[in-house]
Design a protein around this motif. Sequence first.
Motif, PDB file in Angstrom:
ATOM      1  N   ALA A 374       0.840  -1.204   0.000  1.00 31.65           N
ATOM      2  CA  ALA A 374       0.000   0.000   0.000  1.00 31.65           C
ATOM      3  C   ALA A 374       0.872   1.249   0.000  1.00 31.65           C
ATOM      4  N   PRO A 375       0.473   2.298  -0.736  1.00 31.09           N
ATOM      5  CA  PRO A 375       1.253   3.559  -0.729  1.00 31.09           C
ATOM      6  C   PRO A 375       1.249   4.193   0.648  1.00 31.09           C
ATOM      7  N   TRP A 376       2.428   4.737   1.013  1.00 33.16           N
ATOM      8  CA  TRP A 376       2.535   5.362   2.346  1.00 33.16           C
ATOM      9  C   TRP A 376       3.065   6.788   2.292  1.00 33.16           C
ATOM     10  N   LEU A 377       3.741   7.146   1.163  1.00 27.64           N
ATOM     11  CA  LEU A 377       4.287   8.522   1.102  1.00 27.64           C
ATOM     12  C   LEU A 377       3.199   9.512   0.722  1.00 27.64           C
ATOM     13  N   LEU A 378       2.377   9.137  -0.263  1.00 24.50           N
ATOM     14  CA  LEU A 378       1.227   9.944  -0.695  1.00 24.50           C
ATOM     15  C   LEU A 378       1.627  11.380  -1.048  1.00 24.50           C
ATOM     16  N   ALA A 379       2.709  11.519  -1.813  1.00 23.72           N
ATOM     17  CA  ALA A 379       3.187  12.863  -2.207  1.00 23.72           C
ATOM     18  C   ALA A 379       2.550  13.263  -3.531  1.00 23.72           C
ATOM     19  N   ASP A 380       2.200  14.568  -3.647  1.00 23.60           N
ATOM     20  CA  ASP A 380       1.618  15.061  -4.910  1.00 23.60           C
ATOM     21  C   ASP A 380       2.745  15.479  -5.866  1.00 23.60           C
ATOM     22  N   ASP A 381       2.349  15.961  -7.077  1.00 26.02           N
ATOM     23  CA  ASP A 381       3.327  16.338  -8.119  1.00 26.02           C
ATOM     24  C   ASP A 381       4.233  17.464  -7.648  1.00 26.02           C
ATOM     25  N   GLU A 382       3.664  18.446  -7.025  1.00 23.78           N
ATOM     26  CA  GLU A 382       4.457  19.619  -6.606  1.00 23.78           C
ATOM     27  C   GLU A 382       5.482  19.227  -5.552  1.00 23.78           C
ATOM     28  N   THR A 383       5.090  18.344  -4.631  1.00 24.91           N
ATOM     29  CA  THR A 383       6.020  17.915  -3.582  1.00 24.91           C
ATOM     30  C   THR A 383       7.191  17.136  -4.187  1.00 24.91           C
ATOM     31  N   LEU A 384       6.895  16.248  -5.144  1.00 25.15           N
ATOM     32  CA  LEU A 384       7.971  15.491  -5.803  1.00 25.15           C
ATOM     33  C   LEU A 384       8.921  16.421  -6.567  1.00 25.15           C
ATOM     34  N   SER A 385       8.359  17.448  -7.219  1.00 25.88           N
ATOM     35  CA  SER A 385       9.209  18.407  -7.960  1.00 25.88           C
ATOM     36  C   SER A 385      10.114  19.165  -7.003  1.00 25.88           C
ATOM     37  N   GLN A 386       9.556  19.551  -5.829  1.00 25.00           N
ATOM     38  CA  GLN A 386      10.371  20.260  -4.839  1.00 25.00           C
ATOM     39  C   GLN A 386      11.484  19.352  -4.308  1.00 25.00           C
ATOM     40  N   LEU A 387      11.159  18.075  -4.133  1.00 24.49           N
ATOM     41  CA  LEU A 387      12.166  17.141  -3.638  1.00 24.49           C
ATOM     42  C   LEU A 387      13.317  16.999  -4.656  1.00 24.49           C
ATOM     43  N   ASP A 388      12.978  16.922  -5.967  1.00 25.27           N
ATOM     44  CA  ASP A 388      14.015  16.841  -7.016  1.00 25.27           C
ATOM     45  C   ASP A 388      14.903  18.082  -7.000  1.00 25.27           C
TER      46      ASP A 388
END
Length: 661
Positions: A374-388
């Motif tokens: 089951a997914p546990w991070l549940l990050a949206d597109d903007e959060t993933l872009s900020q992480l990159d």
Amino acid sequence: MIFLELVLQNFGPYSGKQVINLNPKIDEENSHPIILLGGMNGGGKTTLMDAIRLALYGARAQCSTRGNLSYSDFLNQCVNNKIDPVADTRIELLFEHIENDKPIKYRVVRSWTKNPKDGKDTLGILGDSDTWPDALVNIWDEYIENLLPLGISNLFLFDGEQVKELAEQETPPPVVVDAIRGLLGLELADRLAVDLDILVNRKLKEVGNSKDLANLEEIETRLTQQQEDYQTTEEKVEILKNQVEELEQKQQEAFDKFISEGGKIAAERNQLELQQNTKTAEIEQVRQSMCELAADVLPLALIPNLLNQAQAQGEKEFRHQQIQISKDLLIERDQRLLTWLNQVEISPIEVEKIQSFLIQDVDSLYAKTIQTEAPWLLADDETLSQLDNLIYHLQNSKLSAKEKLAILKNKEEEIHTLERQVQTAAAPEDYTKLRQALEAAQNQVVEAKANYETIRRRLAELETIIAKSKRELSDYTVENIKHKNSEHIITSAAKVQNTLKIFREKLTLRKLNKLEEEVKNCFLYLLHKSDLVHRITIDTKTFSLLLYDLSGKPVPKHRLSAGEKQLLAIAFLWGLAKVSGHRLPVAIDTPLGRLDSSHRSNLVERYFPSASHQVILLSTDTEIGKKEVETLRENEAIAREYLLKYDSTTRQTTIQQGYFW
């Protein structure tokens, strides 16, 4: 010599690049002498003749349209009036001649533009290997004089006007006279006579302006004293030279001591301290920038594994979301398809089979992408872009921190080096003693060098004075010899002038006798009438022709018809060309003039095929007509035929294969 090719580019009425093959060879074994070029009056025939002259002689060329124009104005006049003023005008003449028993080819290239800065063309000589022999370009005028001298070029490159003028006048025109004088070698004799007059006048001035010579004994006494002074001064120079070398050695020792005992470091103490302060400030600046990095994202470098896991999990969950969306869309599409199939005339069994296939197909497509956890991070597109962006920025910060650490290390090492140098500096009182000792040694060297330079200059002056005295002593004898030689040259000049005069007369008679016989033979051959003239003589001063019949009586020139006069003129030029001994091409512009049919036939059948190994004829349709050209073709005398096609509307000429007929 053989002309092989003439290339015209934007020259006169010839616009663009046009090439004329002038090679008389038909194949490797056969050749025909005549190159026939037909054109109407004003169509560019004379321009071709001028192009050949211009290619060979440049500014010295005797072109028909030049007149009194300067070379620059003449070049501007030759530029085609339809082209861009900055475009090149170009002439190329490819010819072959025998040199050291081998055929050598040269392509003479002259190019220029409208209103050139220096008023000249650019000359290039292209050899067999397509290279530009600069040495030949520099001596081209002398080189072409050996192949086809300008003085006799009019015997081989002439036009109908020249023949007409020679036929009508009792004495030859100046251009022919110049050719005759060059052929007979009279120019050399005349030049020798002029040079002899100049030499005699110079010697007369030397004898008239000679002064009493200085007393020999006085010169010798002065020279002896000067030589003694020179020897004494030379000894002083040697002593001072040794002294300078010793003092320079002491100066070097003082300098070495100054350096080794810290004198130089002490002198540079203030500069070293200033450098130390500067380096300290630079270190503080680097440390400040490192603090700024530590206050930003750099601490996250302590947890790189967690950041990478979070990034990988986010990408995995995002990719699964995209797959689920595409699966849902595909299922909706399949449902619409089944609904439509139920509406058309298809049996339920078939619809059921299709439905089963679609379900199995979707399950097989997405079987490998089923999420096992089951997914546990549940990050949206903007959060993933900020992480990159954070990870990318963290990498740059780490690189910047490494660079600043390296800079900080280098700066600290430089400060340590400066501190050690300052510590080795001499004490102030020791430094003063070292500096004073060095300055004293330097002053002694400067003073010794000044004394040495003064005596050395005096030695050089004495050397010049002695050389002058020796020249005076030598000139005492030389002037006497020169005086006697000048008197001898003056007294002998008259004898030489008389001998030169006799030589000139005999040379003229000998060569004119040969020329008279050749002209007579050529005239009778062309005239085909042996009873008109029995003998031809040439006046040794005016070079005019005198004709005599079988009884020895003069045949006045006015008794000859217009055609016979022209044949006589052509025979004169032909005989001159033969006597010259040069195996050269013949080019004739408007060759037949006012000749009647019988004389024209003689010229066509007898002269043109025999005038030379290569004969370039520039004719109108009325001179060499259909009958004449067919005769030349039947006799296999023509190698190539061209037609100069002139367009009166554009005032341009193009060169085409073939003649008028």
